[in-house]
Design an enzyme around this catalytic site. Structure first.
Site, short mmCIF file in Angstrom:
data_model
loop_
_atom_site.label_atom_id
_atom_site.label_comp_id
_atom_site.label_asym_id
_atom_site.label_seq_id
_atom_site.Cartn_x
_atom_site.Cartn_y
_atom_site.Cartn_z
N LYS A 32 0.59 14.54 1.00
CA LYS A 32 -0.71 14.88 0.43
C LYS A 32 -0.83 16.38 0.17
O LYS A 32 -1.72 16.84 -0.51
CB LYS A 32 -1.83 14.41 1.36
CG LYS A 32 -1.95 12.87 1.44
CD LYS A 32 -3.02 12.45 2.43
CE LYS A 32 -3.13 10.95 2.61
NZ LYS A 32 -3.97 10.28 1.59
N HIS A 87 0.80 -1.23 0.00
CA HIS A 87 0.00 0.00 0.00
C HIS A 87 0.82 1.27 0.00
O HIS A 87 0.26 2.35 0.16
CB HIS A 87 -0.90 0.05 1.24
CG HIS A 87 -2.13 -0.80 1.13
ND1 HIS A 87 -3.29 -0.35 0.56
CD2 HIS A 87 -2.36 -2.06 1.50
CE1 HIS A 87 -4.20 -1.31 0.60
NE2 HIS A 87 -3.65 -2.37 1.17
N LYS A 90 -14.35 8.56 -4.69
CA LYS A 90 -15.64 8.89 -4.09
C LYS A 90 -16.11 10.27 -4.56
O LYS A 90 -17.30 10.48 -4.84
CB LYS A 90 -15.53 8.84 -2.56
CG LYS A 90 -15.34 7.42 -2.03
CD LYS A 90 -15.12 7.37 -0.52
CE LYS A 90 -13.67 7.32 -0.16
NZ LYS A 90 -13.43 7.16 1.30
C1 LIG Z 1 -12.02 7.43 1.66
C2 LIG Z 1 -11.58 7.82 2.98
C3 LIG Z 1 -10.21 8.03 3.23
C4 LIG Z 1 -9.16 7.94 2.16
O1 LIG Z 1 -9.07 9.18 1.51
P1 LIG Z 1 -7.86 9.55 0.53
O2 LIG Z 1 -8.28 10.85 -0.05
O3 LIG Z 1 -7.81 8.46 -0.50
O4 LIG Z 1 -6.64 9.63 1.34
C5 LIG Z 1 -9.83 8.40 4.50
N1 LIG Z 1 -10.74 8.55 5.50
C6 LIG Z 1 -12.05 8.36 5.28
C7 LIG Z 1 -13.00 8.56 6.40
C8 LIG Z 1 -12.52 7.98 4.03
O5 LIG Z 1 -13.82 7.78 3.84
#
Ligand SMILES: *Cc1c(COP(=O)(O)O)cnc(C)c1O
Length: 848
Positions: free
Chosen positions: A581, A384, A687
């Site tokens: 990030k 990962h 998402k």
């Molecule tokens: C999807 C999700 C993540 C991952 O987010 P990234 O933008 O891919 O780092 C982290 N925390 C929550 C609560 C999520 O739903």
């Protein structure tokens, strides 16, 4: 005669009444009608919670409705378990130290397909379903993307009717709750079990002992065989807590089995004197400590003994459990890998490879070669990360103090493996050092990615770019040694939680055009493409978006007391706070816009609401400083009258699944701005785009594939590529020159340094700005100009409402690939070799 007939009629009537009553009784337990649901809730309120409406609390109602839902899952659950343990089907075992599940109630209603009936039932009882759904405290048993992926995969496994068990740890305290005080993150414990957990069933009868510490005694037995007898320093017991994971509109309900640690036997205090009593109580506390708390680090290792104990604890319980299930079906231990395939979610459970060997050698008395064959046909490993600092290692001495027998086994695996390596790469010491399971620096250490790689038959990355980079960097020598093990499995997200549940309005609009089968076959969203130019559909689409933005606006007001404009561009970066990030790059852009306004207060810019959310690891100083910086800049920008509310900066506290569900649907713009080559995949990017946000992003992780799918003209690309990052670094990157040569960048950095956002405190952000100016590992300054330029294009694009709507629709329409159903199908076909097994419901009254 007439009397007799009347009498018989009476009896028949009574019998009929009784039958009816029986049906009603059963109905209240499992019936799906509004009336049955109402009766079930009332019954549970009385018989489970021991309350009646006048004195029932909101939590009582939440528990009553949750038990009503759970009852309706039990038949599916027991039927699934029964079918799986019959021994006929291969079972996927997903091993993960984290599951970031999110609240269960609404999800279970959707997957059971009784959402609207329940809504009606609750309404008829005099309150609202949302009010109860909002009451649920989510199980925060994960840090971020990795734990959330495990949760999406459990949903897809069940929805695809694949026999699966998820194994993990039942942390008593999950990820901390974040509050913001004076702009700083403060952590509070997550006491998620405080009011009870209606979704789990404790299986006290399913428990295993786990040894820890001590030493290994070696002797030759009477048959001349070398015996390794591990005399533990202490023993803990793992008790199974099961949660059903229901598939979407199918009979399958898989099991998530989480282990709680306890003292092996209750202490008999009669036989101890007072001093030993407190010792024994201490021992009990030490045992319970193992599953006490989740380590709050994302992409960062914490080499603590307790963490290693946690990993070994849950892996040992899980493997003992799988072997138990396998042997009970009457099969031989040699065939274990035909019954179970074990997926390692990162290296956290990779000690399982040594533990499997120990169980086969020491407990089941197999020979080494046979045991190694079973082990290496069982495990598959998902990597990962590309961050070297996140590659897990354990100090050898610490490891030996917890797992002395496993150290022996790892030495033996390594010895045999390095013979093969030497044959293949004769005389190449670099290769041998790099592939060895043991690292030698000032101290020796164990390389868990190497243990995972040698013991697994498959190794995968989580996005196409990530897998390619793995082969070239962190796992290069492994790729050269066994290229056939490698494949890519791009991550995905479940459309049930991340669309149907969190964005019902968009779900309804989509379904009105293309029907509802896209929920299980996300590629069918393609059918929306032909409406992208349709002005009526565009308008409906943007109305839904505005509605989601208004909801979030109310949430922001309720939580922070801040007023934001729902018509403004919602520019959203929500994820763990990490330098790679680059939330701070986003902040540099905000300050740049602010400075333009200060120079020219009448400047025509698109009003924007910048929304941040995310937790920092409590010990990660620079990440915590980034949170402080966001809030400090927000304080100035939000209150400057010159800004005239055109810019708002919001830091939404306590990012978790519950809050994520409210934030993603409201995004116009998705910030995916990690340094290229650092984000393995990302799933937040998926998402957001699925919910119609346009992405501003680098060519990193799954952004690359998202851009390919949605079309480059519908994606705002900027920044160095992964290759360019490497090249720039190898040529000697000097961030200070970017600062010197770009007056706007210089102005921004100087303001931060001069205390413009910190009431003239010039020290507070120094650690951050120094790291940008003199080190800048994550190329923030190198990407600044390109980022600001693309943001200007976004400003322009947002003014053309119709075109923005078109692009937004196309983003959703073309995100079909990123369903976790697709990911799981690929794992099933290409790694696990397992198939769907539709579950036949058994009649609970007819089981013996
Ligand atoms: C999807 C999700 C993540 C991952 O987010 P990234 O933008 O891919 O780092 C982290 N925390 C929550 C609560 C999520 O739903």
């Amino acid at each position: 005669m007439k009397n007799k007939i009347q009498k018989e009629n009476k009896i028949e009537e009574a019998a009929a009444e009784q039958v009816k009553n029986n049906i009603l009784v059963e109905d209240a337990r499992t019936g799906l009608s509004v009336d049955a649901l109402k009766r079930a809730i009332s019954n549970n309120l009385f018989y489970v919670q021991g309350k009646y409406p006048e004195i029932a609390t909101r939590n009582d109602y939440f528990m009553a409705i949750s038990y009503a839902v759970r009852d309706r899952m039990l038949q599916r659950w027991t039927s699934s378990v029964r079918q799986y343990i019959s021994g006929k089907n291969k079972i996927v075992s997903y091993l993960s130290a984290e599951y970031l599940l999110g609240p269960h109630l609404a999800n279970n209603l959707i997957n059971l397909d009784i959402y609207s009936q329940m809504e009606q039932a609750v309404k008829e009882l005099g309150f609202s379903l949302d009010w109860l759904i909002d009451k649920e405290v989510e199980p925060g048993l994960g840090n971020g993307g990795l734990g959330r992926l495990a949760a999406c995969y459990m949903d897809s496994l069940a929805s695809l009717e694949v026999p699966a068990i998820g194994y993990g740890i039942r942390y008593q305290f999950g990820i901390f709750e974040q509050a913001i005080s004076d702009g700083w993150q403060v952590e509070d414990t997550d006491n998620w079990l405080r009011r009870g957990n209606p979704w789990e069933i404790a299986r006290r009868e399913i428990s295993y002992d786990v040894k820890l510490g001590g030493h290994v005694q070696r002797y030759i037995d009477e048959k001349g065989k070398l015996i390794n007898n591990w005399i533990p320093g202490w023993v803990v017991k793992g008790v199974a807590y099961d949660t059903p994971i229901l598939g979407y509109k199918v009979n399958t309900a898989n099991t998530l089995r989480l282990w709680k640690s306890e003292a092996p036997r209750t202490f008999d205090f009669q036989s101890f004197n007072a001093g030993e009593y407190s010792n024994a109580v201490n021992q009990k506390i030490i045992c319970e400590n193992i599953s006490k708390v989740l380590y709050p680090n994302d992409e960062q290792i914490e080499g603590k003994k307790l963490r290693l104990q946690q990993q070994y604890f849950f892996v040992s319980c899980s493997l003992q459990d799988m072997i138990n299930i396998h042997l009970r079906s009457g099969d031989k231990i040699e065939n274990f890998y035909e019954k179970f395939v074990v997926q390692l979610n990162d290296t956290h459970p990779s000690i399982g490879i040594a533990e499997m060997m120990r169980l086969l050698l020491d407990v089941h008395r197999m020979e080494w070669d046979d045991a190694w064959k079973v082990t290496t046909k069982t495990f598959a490993y998902t990597n990962h990360t590309l961050l070297p600092e996140a590659l897990e290692t354990w100090d050898l001495e610490l490891f030996a103090s917890v797992l002395p027998r496993h150290l022996d086994i790892i030495y033996e695996i390594n010895k045999r493996f390095l013979v093969d390596v030497t044959l293949k790469f004769f005389g190449n010491h670099q290769k041998i050092d790099s592939l060895s399971l043991i690292g030698e620096g000032r101290r020796k250490y164990i390389k868990m990615a190497n243990l995972a790689s040698v013991g697994s038959f498959a190794i995968n990355g989580v996005a196409s770019l990530h897998t390619e980079l793995l082969k070239k960097t962190v796992l290069k020598d492994w790729y050269e040694f066994s290229p056939e093990k490698f494949s890519n499995k791009t991550n995905g997200v479940t459309p049930r939680r991340w669309m149907v549940l969190s964005n019902p309005q968009l779900t309804k609009l989509i379904t009105s055009k293309i029907g509802d089968t896209w929920i299980k076959h996300l590629e069918e969203l393609k059918g929306l493409e032909k409406y992208a130019e349709d002005p009526e559909f565009q308008q409906a689409w943007m109305e839904v978006k505005l509605e989601q933005k208004k909801k979030l606006t109310r949430k922001i007001h309720g939580t922070l007391g801040m007023i934001v404009n729902p018509e403004s561009l919602f520019d959203i970066q929500v994820k763990r706070i990490h330098e790679y990030k680059r939330q701070h790059l986003n902040v540099l852009h905000i300050i740049t816009l602010y400075n333009r306004i200060k120079r020219n207060p009448d400047i025509d810019i698109v009003p924007r609401t910048f929304i941040f959310a995310g937790k920092s690891a409590p010990g990660y100083r620079k990440a915590k400083l980034i949170i402080k910086l966001i809030n400090a800049v927000g304080k100035v920008v939000n209150n400057d009258p010159d800004v005239k509310d055109r810019l708002k900066v919001v830091f939404y506290p306590n990012y978790n699944v519950t809050n994520a569900q409210k934030i993603y649907p409201a995004a116009d713009l998705s910030e995916q701005i990690s340094t290229a080559g650092k984000e393995a995949s990302g799933t937040g990017n998926m998402k957001l785009s699925l919910n119609g946000a346009l992405t501003v992003g680098t060519l990193d992780g799954a952004n690359v594939e998202i851009r390919e799918c949605v079309g480059e003209e519908n994606f705002f690309l900027f920044g160095l590529t992964a290759d360019e990052v490497e090249k720039t670094k190898s040529e000697g990157y000097r961030p200070w020159e970017y600062y010197k040569n770009n007056k706007y960048l210089r102005e921004v950095i100087d303001q931060i340094n001069d205390g413009y956002f910190s009431q003239l405190d010039q020290l507070i952000f120094k650690e951050l700005t120094d790291s940008l100016l003199y080190d800048d590992q994550f190329m923030v300054l190198a990407d600044y100009q390109s980022y600001v330029e693309i943001q200007d294009k976004i400003d322009e694009a947002f003014r053309d409402k119709s075109n923005w709507a078109r692009m937004s629709i196309l983003n959703t329409a073309r995100m079909g690939k990123f369903s976790s159903d697709r990911s799981i199908r690929e794992y099933c076909n290409e790694i696990w070799k397992v198939e769907s097994v539709p579950v036949e419901l058994i009649d609970p009254s007819k089981t013996s």
